[in-house]
Motif scaffolding. Sequence first.
Motif, PDB file in Angstrom:
ATOM      1  N   ALA A 219       0.862  -1.188   0.000  1.00  0.00           N
ATOM      2  CA  ALA A 219       0.000   0.000   0.000  1.00  0.00           C
ATOM      3  C   ALA A 219       0.897   1.235   0.000  1.00  0.00           C
ATOM      4  O   ALA A 219       2.037   1.189   0.452  1.00  0.00           O
ATOM      5  N   LYS A 220       0.379   2.313  -0.497  1.00  0.00           N
ATOM      6  CA  LYS A 220       1.214   3.505  -0.598  1.00  0.00           C
ATOM      7  C   LYS A 220       0.406   4.768  -0.317  1.00  0.00           C
ATOM      8  O   LYS A 220      -0.802   4.837  -0.551  1.00  0.00           O
ATOM      9  N   VAL A 221       1.138   5.779   0.199  1.00  0.00           N
ATOM     10  CA  VAL A 221       0.605   7.120   0.398  1.00  0.00           C
ATOM     11  C   VAL A 221       1.365   8.029  -0.546  1.00  0.00           C
ATOM     12  O   VAL A 221       2.594   7.981  -0.632  1.00  0.00           O
ATOM     13  N   GLN A 222       0.642   8.867  -1.272  1.00  0.00           N
ATOM     14  CA  GLN A 222       1.274   9.739  -2.254  1.00  0.00           C
ATOM     15  C   GLN A 222       1.154  11.203  -1.824  1.00  0.00           C
ATOM     16  O   GLN A 222       0.158  11.607  -1.230  1.00  0.00           O
ATOM     17  N   VAL A 223       2.195  11.954  -2.111  1.00  0.00           N
ATOM     18  CA  VAL A 223       2.240  13.365  -1.761  1.00  0.00           C
ATOM     19  C   VAL A 223       2.267  14.166  -3.056  1.00  0.00           C
ATOM     20  O   VAL A 223       3.190  14.022  -3.869  1.00  0.00           O
ATOM     21  N   LEU A 224       1.240  15.000  -3.234  1.00  0.00           N
ATOM     22  CA  LEU A 224       1.107  15.780  -4.458  1.00  0.00           C
ATOM     23  C   LEU A 224       1.335  17.257  -4.144  1.00  0.00           C
ATOM     24  O   LEU A 224       0.694  17.822  -3.257  1.00  0.00           O
TER      25      LEU A 224
ATOM     26  N   TYR B 205       1.241  27.638  -3.861  1.00  0.00           N
ATOM     27  CA  TYR B 205       1.537  26.201  -3.908  1.00  0.00           C
ATOM     28  C   TYR B 205       0.667  25.457  -2.904  1.00  0.00           C
ATOM     29  O   TYR B 205       0.434  25.922  -1.784  1.00  0.00           O
ATOM     30  N   ASN B 206       0.204  24.286  -3.337  1.00  0.00           N
ATOM     31  CA  ASN B 206      -0.657  23.435  -2.523  1.00  0.00           C
ATOM     32  C   ASN B 206      -0.022  22.070  -2.353  1.00  0.00           C
ATOM     33  O   ASN B 206       0.630  21.555  -3.284  1.00  0.00           O
ATOM     34  N   MET B 207      -0.241  21.484  -1.184  1.00  0.00           N
ATOM     35  CA  MET B 207       0.270  20.141  -0.915  1.00  0.00           C
ATOM     36  C   MET B 207      -0.850  19.283  -0.328  1.00  0.00           C
ATOM     37  O   MET B 207      -1.579  19.725   0.566  1.00  0.00           O
ATOM     38  N   TYR B 208      -0.966  18.052  -0.853  1.00  0.00           N
ATOM     39  CA  TYR B 208      -1.966  17.102  -0.368  1.00  0.00           C
ATOM     40  C   TYR B 208      -1.320  15.739  -0.145  1.00  0.00           C
ATOM     41  O   TYR B 208      -0.511  15.288  -0.966  1.00  0.00           O
ATOM     42  N   PHE B 209      -1.693  15.092   0.968  1.00  0.00           N
ATOM     43  CA  PHE B 209      -1.370  13.682   1.190  1.00  0.00           C
ATOM     44  C   PHE B 209      -2.583  12.885   0.725  1.00  0.00           C
ATOM     45  O   PHE B 209      -3.710  13.151   1.151  1.00  0.00           O
ATOM     46  N   ILE B 210      -2.352  11.909  -0.131  1.00  0.00           N
ATOM     47  CA  ILE B 210      -3.464  11.165  -0.746  1.00  0.00           C
ATOM     48  C   ILE B 210      -3.165   9.664  -0.721  1.00  0.00           C
ATOM     49  O   ILE B 210      -2.026   9.248  -0.981  1.00  0.00           O
ATOM     50  N   HIS B 211      -4.161   8.858  -0.414  1.00  0.00           N
ATOM     51  CA  HIS B 211      -4.046   7.418  -0.647  1.00  0.00           C
ATOM     52  C   HIS B 211      -5.351   6.923  -1.251  1.00  0.00           C
ATOM     53  O   HIS B 211      -6.427   7.486  -1.030  1.00  0.00           O
ATOM     54  N   CYS B 212      -5.252   5.861  -2.028  1.00  0.00           N
ATOM     55  CA  CYS B 212      -6.399   5.336  -2.774  1.00  0.00           C
ATOM     56  C   CYS B 212      -6.830   3.968  -2.278  1.00  0.00           C
ATOM     57  O   CYS B 212      -7.652   3.298  -2.929  1.00  0.00           O
ATOM     58  N   ASP B 213      -6.255   3.516  -1.157  1.00  0.00           N
ATOM     59  CA  ASP B 213      -6.474   2.167  -0.649  1.00  0.00           C
ATOM     60  C   ASP B 213      -7.386   2.203   0.571  1.00  0.00           C
ATOM     61  O   ASP B 213      -6.996   2.716   1.618  1.00  0.00           O
ATOM     62  N   PRO B 214      -8.612   1.663   0.475  1.00  0.00           N
ATOM     63  CA  PRO B 214      -9.524   1.651   1.629  1.00  0.00           C
ATOM     64  C   PRO B 214      -8.963   0.903   2.829  1.00  0.00           C
ATOM     65  O   PRO B 214      -9.381   1.158   3.968  1.00  0.00           O
ATOM     66  N   SER B 215      -7.995   0.000   2.605  1.00  0.00           N
ATOM     67  CA  SER B 215      -7.413  -0.749   3.722  1.00  0.00           C
ATOM     68  C   SER B 215      -6.572   0.139   4.639  1.00  0.00           C
ATOM     69  O   SER B 215      -6.205  -0.264   5.744  1.00  0.00           O
ATOM     70  N   LEU B 216      -6.264   1.347   4.200  1.00  0.00           N
ATOM     71  CA  LEU B 216      -5.474   2.279   5.014  1.00  0.00           C
ATOM     72  C   LEU B 216      -6.353   3.194   5.862  1.00  0.00           C
ATOM     73  O   LEU B 216      -5.888   4.229   6.342  1.00  0.00           O
ATOM     74  N   ALA B 217      -7.611   2.806   6.041  1.00  0.00           N
ATOM     75  CA  ALA B 217      -8.509   3.599   6.888  1.00  0.00           C
ATOM     76  C   ALA B 217      -7.923   3.702   8.295  1.00  0.00           C
ATOM     77  O   ALA B 217      -7.403   2.732   8.837  1.00  0.00           O
ATOM     78  N   GLY B 218      -7.996   4.889   8.885  1.00  0.00           N
ATOM     79  CA  GLY B 218      -7.417   5.091  10.208  1.00  0.00           C
ATOM     80  C   GLY B 218      -5.944   5.438  10.171  1.00  0.00           C
ATOM     81  O   GLY B 218      -5.267   5.420  11.206  1.00  0.00           O
ATOM     82  N   LEU B 219      -5.445   5.774   8.986  1.00  0.00           N
ATOM     83  CA  LEU B 219      -4.029   6.105   8.836  1.00  0.00           C
ATOM     84  C   LEU B 219      -3.667   7.341   9.653  1.00  0.00           C
ATOM     85  O   LEU B 219      -4.404   8.326   9.664  1.00  0.00           O
ATOM     86  N   GLU B 220      -2.522   7.284  10.335  1.00  0.00           N
ATOM     87  CA  GLU B 220      -2.047   8.411  11.136  1.00  0.00           C
ATOM     88  C   GLU B 220      -0.762   8.960  10.540  1.00  0.00           C
ATOM     89  O   GLU B 220       0.061   8.205  10.008  1.00  0.00           O
ATOM     90  N   ILE B 221      -0.579  10.264  10.638  1.00  0.00           N
ATOM     91  CA  ILE B 221       0.593  10.922  10.073  1.00  0.00           C
ATOM     92  C   ILE B 221       1.320  11.702  11.155  1.00  0.00           C
ATOM     93  O   ILE B 221       0.702  12.252  12.068  1.00  0.00           O
ATOM     94  N   GLU B 222       2.632  11.748  11.053  1.00  0.00           N
ATOM     95  CA  GLU B 222       3.446  12.522  11.984  1.00  0.00           C
ATOM     96  C   GLU B 222       4.648  13.081  11.238  1.00  0.00           C
ATOM     97  O   GLU B 222       5.231  12.406  10.393  1.00  0.00           O
ATOM     98  N   GLY B 223       5.004  14.324  11.538  1.00  0.00           N
ATOM     99  CA  GLY B 223       6.130  14.965  10.874  1.00  0.00           C
ATOM    100  C   GLY B 223       5.818  16.411  10.566  1.00  0.00           C
ATOM    101  O   GLY B 223       4.853  16.990  11.102  1.00  0.00           O
ATOM    102  N   LYS B 224       6.602  17.011   9.691  1.00  0.00           N
ATOM    103  CA  LYS B 224       6.384  18.415   9.363  1.00  0.00           C
ATOM    104  C   LYS B 224       6.960  18.740   7.996  1.00  0.00           C
ATOM    105  O   LYS B 224       7.826  18.021   7.472  1.00  0.00           O
ATOM    106  N   THR B 225       6.451  19.815   7.420  1.00  0.00           N
ATOM    107  CA  THR B 225       7.020  20.383   6.198  1.00  0.00           C
ATOM    108  C   THR B 225       7.394  21.827   6.476  1.00  0.00           C
ATOM    109  O   THR B 225       6.773  22.492   7.305  1.00  0.00           O
ATOM    110  N   ILE B 226       8.419  22.295   5.799  1.00  0.00           N
ATOM    111  CA  ILE B 226       8.931  23.648   5.998  1.00  0.00           C
ATOM    112  C   ILE B 226       8.829  24.394   4.673  1.00  0.00           C
ATOM    113  O   ILE B 226       9.322  23.926   3.644  1.00  0.00           O
ATOM    114  N   TRP B 227       8.187  25.558   4.703  1.00  0.00           N
ATOM    115  CA  TRP B 227       7.984  26.378   3.519  1.00  0.00           C
ATOM    116  C   TRP B 227       8.739  27.691   3.721  1.00  0.00           C
ATOM    117  O   TRP B 227       8.547  28.375   4.729  1.00  0.00           O
TER     118      TRP B 227
END
Length: 517
Positions: free
Chosen positions: A92-97, A176-198
């Motif tokens: 499974a994968k998470v994509q960053v656009l 500029y826009n940033m989105y975290f996207i996944h297309c896999d229903p099995s990743l329901a409840g996914l948690e994210i941690e970290g940061k981005t610097i602009w």
Amino acid sequence: MAVRFLLAVALALLRPGEASVHEYRGLGFANKGNAFILHAGSEGLYAASPTNATAEDDEDAAAVADAFIRFDKITFRRPEDAVDSVKETSSAKVQVLVFEIEDREMIGGSAYGGQKAICCTSDLAKLGACTEGSVIYRPSQVNPGWPKLFVASFDGSDLIATLLSRTIPITKTGMYNMYFIHCDPSLAGLEIEGKTIWKNPTGYLPGRMAPLKNFFGLMSFAFVILGIYWFYQYMKSWREVLPLQNCITLVITLGMLEMALWYFEYAEFNETGIRPKGITFWAVTFGTIKRTAAEVIVLIVSMGYGVVTPTLGGLTSKVVMLGGTFFLATETLELVENLGAVNDLSGKARLFLVYPVAILDAAFVVWIFISLAKTIGKLQARRLMAKLEIYRKFAIALIVSVLVSVGWIGYEIYFKSTDVFNERWQYAWIIPAFWHVLSFSLLCVICYLWAPSQNSMRFAYDASEFFDRKDNLSLIRPAPSASKNGWSLSSTPDDKATKNVNTETSFDGDDEENKRE
């Protein structure tokens, strides 16, 4: 109102603030169409200087870039119960656009003209347009190499997927826009941690806020100049100072503190990328106190306090109540707007906070003009021309400021309604800056009209000027009238007749009465 104010303060201080360092923790993905999306940030970024963005490799260019977006220790964790249903060989994968707003039409697609989808469907995959389960995007024709897509994969039954740290140099000015996207229903409840610097070339301030740093510096200087003028006049005529002029001194002092705090807040924000909440809190609070004090001062001036009447009488409690309620409502709105993250407030939630402030502001305006009309009417009836002239100028200044405010509100509504995607972000700073300039201009007019001087007391309340004409006549003893036989008749039964020798004195009394009339 007080409970809502305290709750807003607590929430605003505890949650992540608006910053060019975007931290992600405890955020969930929203289901939109056939994709699960988390908005990671939107900021206006200015292009880096050409000499610092010529390297072919992103990492080499980013090492010397003036403007960039950087991923820092971003990890995705899926629930343990979701792993049990996953095969060891599956991935499974998470994509960053990441994309510039002009390329928004390059995102998503549809098969045979159907509903637009973010994730590639089996029909599109059969057409060879994309890989099933991946985010659909097409390369930009005007911005080569964009949009950018990065992937973090879960291998087999791994609970954690890590996005490699990388830096994207910005070579074109845009939103500029940033989105975290996944297309896999099995990743329901996914948690994210970290940061981005602009980062922008001039620092970490978001592009739409960067001009405000210099603006608040100029406004601080303007308040200092006004303060020097006012305090010089104040010290020259301190024996003749009116209570109203003491209130104006307070507003000028609060204005200087507010502008200085905003400047230092933006300077700190620009250096670190994180909003200094302590400075922001006090900048907001001093600004709200100043705004409330200014509204109350304009109201009591319009009521004629210190000029037409020595006190506000029974209206004092109502003025205090309106001012206190206005302070709480405004402080709540400003704290949530300035200490909360950009996406913390939805449209409906923000309206819930804006409406009370707008209604109270309108109440001030209506009360001010009603009171001003009554005060001018009294001054006209008494023919107090010096006071009348100053109130007429004050009324003109208020009318102009209200008309300009209404016109600017209309422009602000037009600006925001026609810029749904924030494409005019480079000019957005003008909208909040205008309100500061307008309030400062009105303050300058008030300082000019009521500047301390040796003649300040001529504008103060004088009971003799407002002594009612009928009351004057009732307090003057009527003069006796002379009769044909030389005796004068008293106007009351108890008065005794006087001799003709007093008749001359009686006529003098009539002359004095005529003078008073």
